[in-house]
Design a protein around this motif. Structure first.
Motif, PDB file in Angstrom:
ATOM      1  N   ILE A   1      -3.137   3.693  -2.717  1.00 15.22           N
ATOM      2  CA  ILE A   1      -3.358   2.445  -3.427  1.00 15.22           C
ATOM      3  C   ILE A   1      -3.103   1.255  -2.505  1.00 15.22           C
ATOM      4  O   ILE A   1      -2.218   1.319  -1.651  1.00 15.22           O
ATOM      5  CB  ILE A   1      -2.459   2.378  -4.683  1.00 15.22           C
ATOM      6  CG1 ILE A   1      -2.850   1.221  -5.590  1.00 15.22           C
ATOM      7  CG2 ILE A   1      -0.995   2.318  -4.306  1.00 15.22           C
ATOM      8  CD1 ILE A   1      -2.186   1.272  -6.946  1.00 15.22           C
ATOM      9  N   ILE A   2      -3.907   0.218  -2.658  1.00 20.08           N
ATOM     10  CA  ILE A   2      -3.702  -1.059  -1.968  1.00 20.08           C
ATOM     11  C   ILE A   2      -3.641  -2.130  -3.057  1.00 20.08           C
ATOM     12  O   ILE A   2      -4.503  -2.161  -3.935  1.00 20.08           O
ATOM     13  CB  ILE A   2      -4.838  -1.370  -0.979  1.00 20.08           C
ATOM     14  CG1 ILE A   2      -4.923  -0.299   0.096  1.00 20.08           C
ATOM     15  CG2 ILE A   2      -4.640  -2.750  -0.361  1.00 20.08           C
ATOM     16  CD1 ILE A   2      -6.133  -0.436   0.998  1.00 20.08           C
ATOM     17  N   VAL A   3      -2.626  -2.995  -2.987  1.00 25.30           N
ATOM     18  CA  VAL A   3      -2.400  -3.997  -4.022  1.00 25.30           C
ATOM     19  C   VAL A   3      -2.139  -5.338  -3.359  1.00 25.30           C
ATOM     20  O   VAL A   3      -1.479  -5.410  -2.319  1.00 25.30           O
ATOM     21  CB  VAL A   3      -1.161  -3.622  -4.886  1.00 25.30           C
ATOM     22  CG1 VAL A   3      -0.963  -4.608  -6.007  1.00 25.30           C
ATOM     23  CG2 VAL A   3      -1.279  -2.207  -5.429  1.00 25.30           C
TER      24      VAL A   3
ATOM     25  N   ASP B   1       4.695  -0.301   2.841  1.00 22.98           N
ATOM     26  CA  ASP B   1       4.071   0.921   2.363  1.00 22.98           C
ATOM     27  C   ASP B   1       5.122   1.887   1.821  1.00 22.98           C
ATOM     28  O   ASP B   1       4.948   3.084   1.812  1.00 22.98           O
ATOM     29  CB  ASP B   1       3.228   1.583   3.451  1.00 22.98           C
ATOM     30  CG  ASP B   1       4.043   2.037   4.648  1.00 22.98           C
ATOM     31  OD1 ASP B   1       5.247   1.731   4.693  1.00 22.98           O
ATOM     32  OD2 ASP B   1       3.480   2.691   5.518  1.00 22.98           O
ATOM     33  N   VAL B   2       6.242   1.322   1.360  1.00 17.74           N
ATOM     34  CA  VAL B   2       7.328   2.132   0.818  1.00 17.74           C
ATOM     35  C   VAL B   2       7.180   2.216  -0.699  1.00 17.74           C
ATOM     36  O   VAL B   2       7.249   1.210  -1.387  1.00 17.74           O
ATOM     37  CB  VAL B   2       8.707   1.518   1.163  1.00 17.74           C
ATOM     38  CG1 VAL B   2       9.821   2.315   0.530  1.00 17.74           C
ATOM     39  CG2 VAL B   2       8.889   1.437   2.667  1.00 17.74           C
ATOM     40  N   CYS B   3       6.937   3.419  -1.194  1.00 16.47           N
ATOM     41  CA  CYS B   3       6.894   3.660  -2.632  1.00 16.47           C
ATOM     42  C   CYS B   3       7.840   4.809  -2.928  1.00 16.47           C
ATOM     43  O   CYS B   3       8.010   5.709  -2.112  1.00 16.47           O
ATOM     44  CB  CYS B   3       5.490   4.038  -3.094  1.00 16.47           C
ATOM     45  SG  CYS B   3       4.267   2.736  -2.891  1.00 16.47           S
TER      46      CYS B   3
ATOM     47  N   GLN C   1       8.445  -6.114  -7.440  1.00 16.14           N
ATOM     48  CA  GLN C   1       7.842  -4.887  -6.937  1.00 16.14           C
ATOM     49  C   GLN C   1       6.540  -4.644  -7.679  1.00 16.14           C
ATOM     50  O   GLN C   1       6.261  -5.260  -8.714  1.00 16.14           O
ATOM     51  CB  GLN C   1       8.769  -3.685  -7.106  1.00 16.14           C
ATOM     52  CG  GLN C   1       8.977  -3.276  -8.530  1.00 16.14           C
ATOM     53  CD  GLN C   1      10.024  -2.180  -8.723  1.00 16.14           C
ATOM     54  OE1 GLN C   1      10.301  -1.863  -9.859  1.00 16.14           O
ATOM     55  NE2 GLN C   1      10.628  -1.640  -7.693  1.00 16.14           N
ATOM     56  N   PHE C   2       5.730  -3.748  -7.137  1.00 14.51           N
ATOM     57  CA  PHE C   2       4.562  -3.237  -7.831  1.00 14.51           C
ATOM     58  C   PHE C   2       4.975  -1.919  -8.494  1.00 14.51           C
ATOM     59  O   PHE C   2       5.605  -1.079  -7.852  1.00 14.51           O
ATOM     60  CB  PHE C   2       3.402  -2.964  -6.865  1.00 14.51           C
ATOM     61  CG  PHE C   2       2.868  -4.186  -6.171  1.00 14.51           C
ATOM     62  CD1 PHE C   2       2.294  -5.225  -6.892  1.00 14.51           C
ATOM     63  CD2 PHE C   2       2.918  -4.294  -4.792  1.00 14.51           C
ATOM     64  CE1 PHE C   2       1.786  -6.347  -6.253  1.00 14.51           C
ATOM     65  CE2 PHE C   2       2.407  -5.408  -4.136  1.00 14.51           C
ATOM     66  CZ  PHE C   2       1.834  -6.439  -4.878  1.00 14.51           C
ATOM     67  N   PHE C   3       4.607  -1.750  -9.762  1.00 16.59           N
ATOM     68  CA  PHE C   3       4.881  -0.506 -10.474  1.00 16.59           C
ATOM     69  C   PHE C   3       3.560   0.185 -10.774  1.00 16.59           C
ATOM     70  O   PHE C   3       2.693  -0.363 -11.442  1.00 16.59           O
ATOM     71  CB  PHE C   3       5.640  -0.782 -11.769  1.00 16.59           C
ATOM     72  CG  PHE C   3       5.827   0.426 -12.663  1.00 16.59           C
ATOM     73  CD1 PHE C   3       6.242   1.638 -12.149  1.00 16.59           C
ATOM     74  CD2 PHE C   3       5.597   0.327 -14.025  1.00 16.59           C
ATOM     75  CE1 PHE C   3       6.416   2.749 -12.978  1.00 16.59           C
ATOM     76  CE2 PHE C   3       5.768   1.429 -14.863  1.00 16.59           C
ATOM     77  CZ  PHE C   3       6.182   2.639 -14.339  1.00 16.59           C
TER      78      PHE C   3
ATOM     79  N   LYS D   1       0.851  -1.180   0.000  1.00  9.49           N
ATOM     80  CA  LYS D   1       0.000   0.000   0.000  1.00  9.49           C
ATOM     81  C   LYS D   1       0.886   1.228   0.000  1.00  9.49           C
ATOM     82  O   LYS D   1       2.039   1.176   0.426  1.00  9.49           O
ATOM     83  CB  LYS D   1      -0.926   0.026   1.219  1.00  9.49           C
ATOM     84  CG  LYS D   1      -0.197   0.119   2.541  1.00  9.49           C
ATOM     85  CD  LYS D   1      -1.151   0.101   3.714  1.00  9.49           C
ATOM     86  CE  LYS D   1      -0.366   0.114   5.003  1.00  9.49           C
ATOM     87  NZ  LYS D   1      -0.585   1.246   5.821  1.00  9.49           N
ATOM     88  N   SER D   2       0.338   2.300  -0.512  1.00 10.19           N
ATOM     89  CA  SER D   2       1.087   3.550  -0.475  1.00 10.19           C
ATOM     90  C   SER D   2       0.717   4.293   0.803  1.00 10.19           C
ATOM     91  O   SER D   2      -0.418   4.226   1.266  1.00 10.19           O
ATOM     92  CB  SER D   2       0.763   4.411  -1.701  1.00 10.19           C
ATOM     93  OG  SER D   2      -0.594   4.801  -1.695  1.00 10.19           O
TER      94      SER D   2
END
Length: 129
Positions: free
Chosen positions: A121-123, A23-25, A106-108, A7-8
């Motif tokens: 955002i939650i992924v 929650d690290v972006c 990672q999520f992009f 999550k962001s």
């Protein structure tokens, strides 16, 4: 079977790279803080994305699962979905992609639309050996 979620901690309005499970972006693709080492080889599937705000007309906010050599720029897989127009969520329950033990993922979050994506955002994504 395992699941990774992320999550962001702030609203995303530009491209961002997010570690799995944190929650690290950030805005740097190769930054090690934005990557998660994979503990075993497996398959990514069943990607689910939710944003805290409805998007504006014409906005396209895509999310990709990325994999590759740690501390480098990872590559997009075909596991992806897009939150478009006034939606707040999307999913990909069809595509799969391989992950390799010792590599990173990672999520992009990819801002693709004419407008600006908004919201936290939650992924989540399934990862099976």
């Amino acid at each position: 079977k395992d699941a990774f979620a992320g999550k962001s901690s702030a609203s995303l309005s530009a491209d961002a790279y997010c570690a799995l499970g944190y929650d690290v972006c950030g805005t740097t693709a190769g930054a090690v803080l934005n990557q998660t080492p994979l503990p075993f080889s497996g398959t990514f599937r069943n990607l689910y994305v939710w944003m805290s705000a409805a998007q504006g007309s014409g906005d396209t906010c895509a999310v990709f699962v990325r994999t590759g050599t740690c501390n480098t720029t990872l590559s997009n897989t075909i596991v992806t979905c897009s939150v478009v127009n006034v939606d707040q969520d999307c999913s990909d329950t069809t595509n799969t992609a391989a992950g390799t033990a010792g590599q990173c993922a990672q999520f992009f979050f990819d801002e693709q639309g004419a407008g600006t994506c908004v919201g936290n955002i939650i992924v989540s994504v399934e990862y099976t050996p």
